[in-house]
Design a protein around this motif. Structure first.
Motif, PDB file in Angstrom:
ATOM      1  N   ASP A 539      42.209  62.588  47.694  1.00 44.48           N
ATOM      2  CA  ASP A 539      40.766  62.384  47.653  1.00 44.48           C
ATOM      3  C   ASP A 539      40.364  60.971  47.234  1.00 44.48           C
ATOM      4  N   LYS A 540      41.348  60.088  47.046  1.00 41.41           N
ATOM      5  CA  LYS A 540      41.049  58.724  46.628  1.00 41.41           C
ATOM      6  C   LYS A 540      41.827  57.702  47.448  1.00 41.41           C
ATOM      7  N   ILE A 541      41.228  56.507  47.536  1.00 40.31           N
ATOM      8  CA  ILE A 541      41.889  55.375  48.193  1.00 40.31           C
ATOM      9  C   ILE A 541      42.513  54.525  47.096  1.00 40.31           C
ATOM     10  N   TYR A 542      43.847  54.442  47.080  1.00 39.72           N
ATOM     11  CA  TYR A 542      44.552  53.742  46.016  1.00 39.72           C
ATOM     12  C   TYR A 542      44.698  52.256  46.362  1.00 39.72           C
ATOM     13  N   PHE A 543      44.444  51.402  45.368  1.00 37.29           N
ATOM     14  CA  PHE A 543      44.642  49.966  45.597  1.00 37.29           C
ATOM     15  C   PHE A 543      45.241  49.323  44.355  1.00 37.29           C
ATOM     16  N   MET A 544      45.974  48.233  44.595  1.00 36.86           N
ATOM     17  CA  MET A 544      46.611  47.474  43.520  1.00 36.86           C
ATOM     18  C   MET A 544      46.331  45.991  43.745  1.00 36.86           C
ATOM     19  N   ALA A 545      45.845  45.304  42.711  1.00 37.73           N
ATOM     20  CA  ALA A 545      45.500  43.889  42.820  1.00 37.73           C
ATOM     21  C   ALA A 545      46.572  43.025  42.174  1.00 37.73           C
ATOM     22  N   GLY A 546      46.848  41.887  42.778  1.00 35.16           N
ATOM     23  CA  GLY A 546      47.840  40.943  42.244  1.00 35.16           C
ATOM     24  C   GLY A 546      47.681  39.587  42.904  1.00 35.16           C
ATOM     25  N   THR A 547      48.448  38.622  42.446  1.00 31.97           N
ATOM     26  CA  THR A 547      48.352  37.269  43.018  1.00 31.97           C
ATOM     27  C   THR A 547      49.019  37.179  44.382  1.00 31.97           C
ATOM     28  N   SER A 548      49.908  38.120  44.691  1.00 32.52           N
ATOM     29  CA  SER A 548      50.588  38.121  45.986  1.00 32.52           C
ATOM     30  C   SER A 548      50.988  39.548  46.337  1.00 32.52           C
ATOM     31  N   ARG A 549      51.361  39.727  47.579  1.00 37.12           N
ATOM     32  CA  ARG A 549      51.805  41.054  48.008  1.00 37.12           C
ATOM     33  C   ARG A 549      53.073  41.476  47.249  1.00 37.12           C
ATOM     34  N   GLY A 659      44.639  43.749  34.638  1.00 38.34           N
ATOM     35  CA  GLY A 659      45.270  42.471  34.316  1.00 38.34           C
ATOM     36  C   GLY A 659      44.861  41.379  35.283  1.00 38.34           C
ATOM     37  N   ASN A 660      44.737  41.725  36.555  1.00 38.97           N
ATOM     38  CA  ASN A 660      44.341  40.738  37.573  1.00 38.97           C
ATOM     39  C   ASN A 660      42.916  40.241  37.331  1.00 38.97           C
ATOM     40  N   MET A 661      42.003  41.161  37.018  1.00 40.75           N
ATOM     41  CA  MET A 661      40.616  40.774  36.781  1.00 40.75           C
ATOM     42  C   MET A 661      40.489  39.946  35.505  1.00 40.75           C
ATOM     43  N   GLU A 662      41.243  40.288  34.484  1.00 39.57           N
ATOM     44  CA  GLU A 662      41.188  39.505  33.242  1.00 39.57           C
ATOM     45  C   GLU A 662      41.662  38.076  33.484  1.00 39.57           C
ATOM     46  N   ARG A 663      42.705  37.919  34.274  1.00 43.14           N
ATOM     47  CA  ARG A 663      43.203  36.577  34.579  1.00 43.14           C
ATOM     48  C   ARG A 663      42.161  35.766  35.340  1.00 43.14           C
ATOM     49  N   ILE A 664      41.468  36.416  36.289  1.00 42.60           N
ATOM     50  CA  ILE A 664      40.440  35.725  37.069  1.00 42.60           C
ATOM     51  C   ILE A 664      39.278  35.306  36.183  1.00 42.60           C
ATOM     52  N   MET A 665      38.828  36.209  35.322  1.00 46.15           N
ATOM     53  CA  MET A 665      37.680  35.920  34.471  1.00 46.15           C
ATOM     54  C   MET A 665      37.978  34.802  33.475  1.00 46.15           C
ATOM     55  N   LYS A 666      39.172  34.796  32.919  1.00 46.96           N
ATOM     56  CA  LYS A 666      39.514  33.753  31.951  1.00 46.96           C
ATOM     57  C   LYS A 666      39.768  32.405  32.610  1.00 46.96           C
ATOM     58  N   ALA A 667      39.985  32.414  33.932  1.00 46.21           N
ATOM     59  CA  ALA A 667      40.230  31.159  34.644  1.00 46.21           C
ATOM     60  C   ALA A 667      38.951  30.520  35.170  1.00 46.21           C
ATOM     61  N   GLN A 668      37.791  31.165  34.916  1.00 46.66           N
ATOM     62  CA  GLN A 668      36.527  30.598  35.409  1.00 46.66           C
ATOM     63  C   GLN A 668      36.279  29.243  34.762  1.00 46.66           C
ATOM     64  N   ALA A 669      35.787  28.306  35.582  1.00 49.71           N
ATOM     65  CA  ALA A 669      35.564  26.944  35.098  1.00 49.71           C
ATOM     66  C   ALA A 669      34.487  26.894  34.016  1.00 49.71           C
ATOM     67  N   TYR A 670      33.513  27.814  34.088  1.00 44.72           N
ATOM     68  CA  TYR A 670      32.414  27.794  33.127  1.00 44.72           C
ATOM     69  C   TYR A 670      32.700  28.655  31.890  1.00 44.72           C
ATOM     70  N   GLN A 671      33.909  29.227  31.807  1.00 47.85           N
ATOM     71  CA  GLN A 671      34.237  30.132  30.712  1.00 47.85           C
ATOM     72  C   GLN A 671      34.303  29.373  29.393  1.00 47.85           C
ATOM     73  N   THR A 672      33.523  29.800  28.414  1.00 48.28           N
ATOM     74  CA  THR A 672      33.484  29.133  27.109  1.00 48.28           C
ATOM     75  C   THR A 672      34.019  30.000  25.982  1.00 48.28           C
ATOM     76  N   GLY A 673      34.199  31.283  26.250  1.00 44.45           N
ATOM     77  CA  GLY A 673      34.665  32.188  25.205  1.00 44.45           C
ATOM     78  C   GLY A 673      33.562  32.709  24.319  1.00 44.45           C
ATOM     79  N   LYS A 674      32.310  32.339  24.628  1.00 40.93           N
ATOM     80  CA  LYS A 674      31.182  32.777  23.804  1.00 40.93           C
ATOM     81  C   LYS A 674      30.354  33.858  24.497  1.00 40.93           C
ATOM     82  N   ASP A 675      30.751  34.227  25.717  1.00 44.45           N
ATOM     83  CA  ASP A 675      29.983  35.230  26.444  1.00 44.45           C
ATOM     84  C   ASP A 675      30.247  36.613  25.837  1.00 44.45           C
ATOM     85  N   ILE A 676      29.186  37.309  25.523  1.00 43.97           N
ATOM     86  CA  ILE A 676      29.320  38.602  24.829  1.00 43.97           C
ATOM     87  C   ILE A 676      30.006  39.631  25.714  1.00 43.97           C
ATOM     88  N   SER A 677      29.551  39.734  26.973  1.00 46.57           N
ATOM     89  CA  SER A 677      30.137  40.743  27.866  1.00 46.57           C
ATOM     90  C   SER A 677      31.602  40.441  28.149  1.00 46.57           C
TER      91      SER A 677
END
Length: 804
Positions: A539-549, A659-677
């Motif tokens: 009943d679900k579509i399974y997906f896995m995110a990563g930097t490469s296949r 883990g993939n999303m956390e890596r992307i978010m921390k790599a943002q150029a505007y990331q300052t570490g002060k964003d509450i969310s």
């Protein structure tokens, strides 16, 4: 002798006096009568005005005739509102003066349309001039620009009515709108053409406007205005036009650039290249022509020919008539050059247009050298009617994502009745379709609609909605092989961004998505194909995110899924996970990130009983890991259903970051570490899932049951947690501590004393010191050798003494 000397002196004095008298200024003298008439004499303002008027000449009329015409002409004053409107146009519209040519050509086209329609019911309508054209001629010497059409023309009454007055309602509306825009500090150039005032845009560039017009029902008339007043008089030259109108602009000094041929050609091609009637510009070109030689040149060439022919054999056809000798000369030839040879193919039925015509049209208007990937030609009807042709280019434009969203899109060109209006848009197409090129031609929009007006125009939203739907239909019809190999490679990211941004078309866009899956190593799959291949009761579509296949398919999260035969979608681009998160479901199937909680499989009753028994058996271990070695590091420790070969994995909560999303978010150029969310998601505790069948987990359970304070088991638990953190795609909070812990376990496994320190490296002696020591050793050695030699000499001399 003395008398002679006195007489000489007297004569000298007399001569000197006469010379001085000539040098003196004659105060009582008068200025010559013709001095003021000389070329360098001063001129009054009246003379300057008179000279300028004499410079304004029409073909066939000299200055005297024009002066006489002005004296005989009927003088008129513009209506008060019209006069006010003219001043506003001339004084306020500085931004885009070039629209004057577009407006005058549009008016000429309307006049030609009227006479053509009239000719359908009246055969004699075209008797005066069967030609239906627009001609533009620049006269730099006289500072004039002429626009001539063979349209319906105007009688004297129509000239006064059409060019001297405007319907009061239209003028009032124009003035009100002008005042509103000026109050809001907005551009007012879009008003030209909306209220029938397009003709008056001529005064943006002209000091005087002269209209010569001939109607079938009247004589040829001349209308002239300097924007303050106007006059109308019968043309003494008679019927020179046959039928139609000539607008002559006496250009302002600052508008001289509009007399340049290249400027005129560029403006015609920009705004009016799709007008139905041919537009000609009087232009020059250099041609190589043959001219007969003059007598001197012919004789010289003849002598050279005779010299060259002395050694040649005589030709048999001597009796043939000799051709006159010529030479090639480059000449500047003036002629009418057609500007709008490209036909507006969108006005024709789609079934009447050949494929190569679409390709040729695309390359012409888009300036692209490659063939388009696909196109769609349609007519939209309903609230707004328009015709359009849209193209998908063969390759993505360079820098397609530079300044994404803020960069203006000039690929969609808006026409109103085949007159180009603007391509300066932010909202004509959504951002993710910024690669689509095409034309839109509507009869329902005002003739001149600038960007400021369009963005508030209610019909623009309707047009935009239909353009998006038609574009998605066009993309959907691309063949699968061509779609995967060409379109998706160039524009796949745009479709993913569309899923994120365009809520109303999300379902349509989801069908265009393509991903790598575990089903095939090379081929891309659509979500429709995935759903067709799903297992029963899945009943679900399974997906896995990563930097490469490779990273995605080797992740511990997919081990059981692949072993059980479930297909997994691999997301390998940064935008992929955002895209899937924006899709709540597809075809009734929800998406499941296998790196998060919620992965469950159908189990038989026996399997469920075994798992429940195993949970009970491992309860001491899971509680011990949560409360002692991993306290404050994990939310909970549970037995895993998704692991096959790996001992453990770190799983995010259903709404946490993978883990993939956390890596992307921390790599943002505007990331300052002060964003509450951001800090909230980053600080969320994860769930540690352990594999109860793995030997390390079994050994840990055994040690914990024997002794809960076993340091080796505690170290193993922490190392397993940190290893799972890395394998799950997360970052370690303290890599130094992790390295020291690994070293400690390696020492224990290799029976190396934990307290044994690293052997200190011996200190290296500096090279200079070593050289000095070597030198000292050599000196000492030399001294020793000298001492030994001295001793030997002394011994030898003493022995000699003894012998003596």
């Amino acid at each position: 002798m003395r008398k002679l000397w006195l007489i000489g002196l007297f004569c000298a004095l007399l001569a000197f006096t006469s010379v001085r008298a000539e040098d003196e200024v004659d105060v009582d003298g008068t200025v010559e009568d013709d001095l003021g008439k000389s070329r360098d004499g001063s001129r009054t303002d009246d003379e300057v005005v008179q000279r300028e008027e004499e410079a304004i000449q029409l073909d066939g009329l000299n200055a005297a005739q024009l002066k006489e015409l002005r004296e005989k002409s009927e003088k008129h004053v513009f209506q008060a509102e019209v006069n006010r409107m003219m001043k506003l146009i001339i004084n306020s519209l500085y931004k885009n003066k070039e629209i004057f040519l577009r407006e005058l050509i549009s008016n000429a086209s309307d006049a030609l349309d009227k006479i053509r329609l009239m000719s359908l019911t009246n055969e004699d309508a075209l008797a005066g001039n069967e030609e239906l054209t627009i001609k533009i001629k620049s006269d730099k010497e006289k500072n004039m620009l002429h626009i001539t059409d063979t349209g319906i023309g105007m009688t004297q009454e129509e000239l006064v009515k059409n060019l001297g007055t405007i319907a009061k309602s239209g003028t009032s509306e124009f003035l009100n709108k002008m005042t509103e825009l000026q109050t809001d500090d907005q551009s007012t150039s879009e008003l030209i053409g909306q209220f029938g005032v397009g003709f008056y845009s001529a005064f943006l560039v002209a000091d005087k406007v002269i209209v010569t017009s001939k109607h079938n029902n009247g004589t040829q008339q001349i209308w002239e205005s300097d924007s303050n007043a106007f006059s109308v008089v019968e043309d003494p030259r008679g019927n020179t036009l046959g039928r139609g109108s000539t607008i002559t602009l006496v250009m302002k000094e600052e508008a001289s650039d509009y007399l340049e041929l290249e400027t005129i050609k560029n403006l015609v091609k920009k705004y009016s290249q799709f007008i139905n009637f041919p537009i000609y510009v009087w232009s020059s070109k250099t041609e190589t022509v043959e001219e007969p030689l003059d007598e001197a040149e012919a004789e010289a060439e003849k002598d050279e020919a005779e010299t060259d022919e002395e050694a040649e054999v005589e030709e048999e056809d001597e009796d043939k008539e000799k051709k006159p000798k010529t030479k090639k000369v480059e000449k500047t030839v003036w002629d009418w050059e057609l500007m709008n040879d490209i036909k507006p193919i969108w006005q024709r039925q789609a079934k009447e247009v050949e494929e190569d015509e679409y390709t040729a049209f695309y390359k012409t208007f888009s300036k692209d050298t490659e063939d388009p990937l696909c196109h769609i030609h349609f007519t939209a009807e309903g609230e707004v009617t328009f015709k359009s042709i849209l193209f998908v280019p063969g390759a993505a434009p360079r820098g397609i994502f530079d300044e994404y969203g803020s960069k203006k899109n000039d690929f969609i060109k808006l026409f109103v009745r085949r007159v180009f209006i603007t391509d300066d848009f932010n909202d004509m197409m959504p951002k993710y379709l910024n690669f689509v090129k095409g034309v839109v031609d509507s009869d329902d929009l005002p003739l001149n609609v600038s960007r400021e007006t369009l963005q508030q125009h209610k019909l623009l939203k309707v047009i935009r909605k239909k353009l998006v739907r038609k574009t998605l239909d066009m993309i959907k019809k691309i063949a699968d092989e061509k779609y995967n190999e060409k379109f998706w490679k160039e524009f796949g990211t745009n479709i993913k961004l569309g899923v994120i941004e365009d809520h109303s078309n999300r379902t349509r866009l989801a069908k265009l998505l393509r991903f790598h899956t575990s089903h095939s190593e090379t081929e891309l799959s659509s979500l429709e194909q995935y759903v067709e291949r799903m297992k029963e009761k899945q009943d679900k579509i399974y997906f896995m995110a990563g930097t490469s296949r490779k990273e995605a398919q080797s992740s511990p999260f997919v081990e059981t899924l692949l072993k059980k035969g479930y297909e997994v979608v691999y997301l390998t681009e940064p935008v992929d996970e955002y895209c899937i998160q924006a899709l709540p479901e597809f075809d009734g199937k929800r998406f499941q990130n296998v790196a998060k909680e919620g992965v469950k499989f159908e189990e038989s009753d026996k399997a469920k009983e075994r798992r429940e028994a195993m949970v009970k058996d491992f309860e001491p271990l899971t509680n011990w890991m949560k409360e002692k070695p991993l306290k404050d590091k994990v939310e909970k420790v549970v037995l895993s259903q998704r692991l096959t070969d790996s001992p453990c994995a770190l799983v995010a909560s259903q709404y946490g970051w993978s883990g993939n999303m956390e890596r992307i978010m921390k790599a943002q150029a505007y990331q300052t570490g002060k964003d509450i969310s951001t800090n909230y998601y980053a600080s969320q505790k994860k769930t540690l899932e352990i594999n109860p069948r793995h030997p390390l987990i079994k050994e840990m359970l055994k040690r914990v049951n024997e002794n809960e304070d076993d340091q080796t088991a505690a170290d193993l638990a922490v190392v397993l947690f940190e290893t799972a953190t890395l394998r799950s795609g997360y970052q370690l909070a303290d890599t130094k501590e992790y390295g020291e812990r690994i070293e400690r376990m390696l020492r224990l496994s290799m029976n190396v004393d934990l307290t044994e320190k690293v052997e200190e490296e011996p200190e290296d002696v500096p090279e200079e010191t070593a050289e000095e020591e070597d030198g000292e050793d050599e000196e000492i050695k030399a001294d020793d050798e000298e001492d030994e030699a001295t001793k030997e000499t002394e011994q030898q001399s003493s022995s000699e003494k003894d012998e003596l």
